[in-house]
Scaffold this motif. Sequence first.
Motif, short mmCIF file in Angstrom:
data_model
loop_
_atom_site.label_atom_id
_atom_site.label_comp_id
_atom_site.label_asym_id
_atom_site.label_seq_id
_atom_site.Cartn_x
_atom_site.Cartn_y
_atom_site.Cartn_z
N MET A 1 0.70 79.97 49.71
CA MET A 1 1.93 79.57 49.01
C MET A 1 1.76 78.15 48.47
SD MET A 1 5.83 79.28 50.46
CE MET A 1 5.95 81.04 50.71
N LYS A 2 2.14 77.97 47.22
CA LYS A 2 2.03 76.66 46.60
C LYS A 2 3.06 75.72 47.16
CE LYS A 2 1.69 74.41 42.08
NZ LYS A 2 1.75 74.60 40.62
N HIS A 3 2.63 74.48 47.43
CA HIS A 3 3.53 73.48 47.98
C HIS A 3 4.15 72.66 46.83
CE1 HIS A 3 5.21 70.40 50.56
NE2 HIS A 3 4.59 69.47 49.82
N PHE A 4 5.46 72.51 46.88
CA PHE A 4 6.18 71.70 45.89
C PHE A 4 6.78 70.48 46.56
CE2 PHE A 4 6.25 76.00 44.17
CZ PHE A 4 5.91 75.79 42.84
N GLU A 5 6.59 69.33 45.95
CA GLU A 5 7.22 68.12 46.48
C GLU A 5 8.72 68.17 46.24
OE1 GLU A 5 5.58 64.49 45.12
OE2 GLU A 5 3.50 65.05 45.58
N SER A 6 9.48 67.66 47.19
CA SER A 6 10.94 67.64 47.07
C SER A 6 11.38 66.39 46.33
CB SER A 6 11.60 67.67 48.44
OG SER A 6 11.27 68.85 49.14
N PRO A 7 12.36 66.50 45.42
CA PRO A 7 12.87 65.31 44.74
C PRO A 7 13.73 64.47 45.67
CG PRO A 7 14.19 67.21 44.16
CD PRO A 7 13.05 67.73 45.00
N LEU A 8 13.92 63.22 45.33
CA LEU A 8 14.89 62.39 46.04
C LEU A 8 16.28 62.95 45.77
CD1 LEU A 8 13.46 58.92 44.96
CD2 LEU A 8 13.21 59.97 47.22
N PHE A 9 17.08 63.10 46.80
CA PHE A 9 18.44 63.64 46.61
C PHE A 9 19.45 62.73 47.28
CE2 PHE A 9 22.17 66.10 47.76
CZ PHE A 9 22.47 66.72 46.56
N THR A 10 20.43 62.26 46.49
CA THR A 10 21.47 61.36 47.01
C THR A 10 22.84 61.85 46.56
OG1 THR A 10 21.23 59.93 45.06
CG2 THR A 10 19.97 59.33 47.04
N VAL A 11 23.85 61.24 47.14
CA VAL A 11 25.25 61.47 46.75
C VAL A 11 25.86 60.11 46.44
CG1 VAL A 11 27.49 62.37 47.46
CG2 VAL A 11 25.40 63.50 48.24
N ASP A 12 26.46 59.96 45.25
CA ASP A 12 27.07 58.69 44.84
C ASP A 12 28.52 58.92 44.43
OD1 ASP A 12 24.78 56.79 44.94
OD2 ASP A 12 23.93 58.19 43.49
N SER A 13 29.34 57.91 44.61
CA SER A 13 30.77 58.03 44.30
C SER A 13 31.25 56.89 43.42
CB SER A 13 31.60 58.05 45.58
OG SER A 13 31.29 59.17 46.37
N ALA A 14 31.95 57.24 42.33
CA ALA A 14 32.65 56.26 41.50
C ALA A 14 34.09 56.20 42.00
CB ALA A 14 32.59 56.66 40.04
N LEU A 15 34.41 55.16 42.74
CA LEU A 15 35.73 55.01 43.34
C LEU A 15 36.58 54.08 42.47
CD1 LEU A 15 37.69 55.42 45.74
CD2 LEU A 15 36.61 53.45 46.83
N PHE A 16 37.72 54.58 42.01
CA PHE A 16 38.56 53.85 41.08
C PHE A 16 39.88 53.42 41.73
CE2 PHE A 16 36.06 56.70 38.32
CZ PHE A 16 35.48 55.76 37.47
N THR A 17 40.40 52.32 41.23
CA THR A 17 41.76 51.90 41.53
C THR A 17 42.30 51.20 40.29
OG1 THR A 17 43.16 50.81 43.21
CG2 THR A 17 41.27 49.57 42.40
N VAL A 18 43.59 50.89 40.31
CA VAL A 18 44.19 50.06 39.26
C VAL A 18 44.70 48.80 39.92
CG1 VAL A 18 46.06 49.86 37.57
CG2 VAL A 18 44.77 52.01 37.76
N HIS A 19 44.23 47.66 39.41
CA HIS A 19 44.60 46.37 39.99
C HIS A 19 44.73 45.36 38.87
CE1 HIS A 19 44.98 43.19 42.89
NE2 HIS A 19 43.86 42.58 42.50
#
Length: 225
Positions: free
Chosen positions: A1-19
């Motif tokens: 079976m061919k081996h595949f490298e895994s990509p970097l995986f992250t979770v990011d959040s754009a947190l908004f407010t009104v000030h």
Amino acid sequence: MKHFESPLFTVDSALFTVHEGQLQVLAVRRAINPYQGSWALPGGYVDMNLDSNVEDTALRKLKDKTGIHPAYLEQLQTFSGTERDPRGFSVTLAYYALIGYQDAKTYIDTVSEATWLPVKQLSEYQLAFDHEEIVSIAVERLRQKALYSMVPVFCLSEQFTVAELKSTIEAIIDKPIQRKTLIRRIEASSMFEAVEEKVQTGRRPATQYRLKEGADIHHFERNLS
């Protein structure tokens, strides 16, 4: 079976407010490479020992890096490619979130500072990765949603006046709205209830509202005009 490298995986959040009458997004200053010293959205890697899903990751990273738990969180979209991270092919699942204004503090040694940045001045700051693009897309999604729903209420404190909700919506969509139209929407949505305590904002005390417990977000057939 061919081996595949895994990509970097992250979770990011754009947190908004009104000030101070402006739509603002929360950013953290990175204390590590890559992009050490640059501003970035709070986020990071999934921890399979702590997170049961990617939403858990988003919430955990917001808490770890800023001490904030958002009132509203929604998945935005996936960003990927070979150019967005110097460490290699990377994928991030982005969220956007809303909260009433509060001070942000750092709680983890990978960031040195957390602060709110005015969206209109974002180009004046050096943002890491493709986070400026993520914010831009998140702002557009938020503006569209503000035109046909009551989502902007999550940028307010627990109790608020019609005037405060009106100015918050105007800050998000970047144009004025009619007070009478907003009042009709408040009544039609059935999301809110008046509280007994009033606040003095002018000649007359102003009624304060709050979200009803368990209220669902109401969507209107027409956009605000």
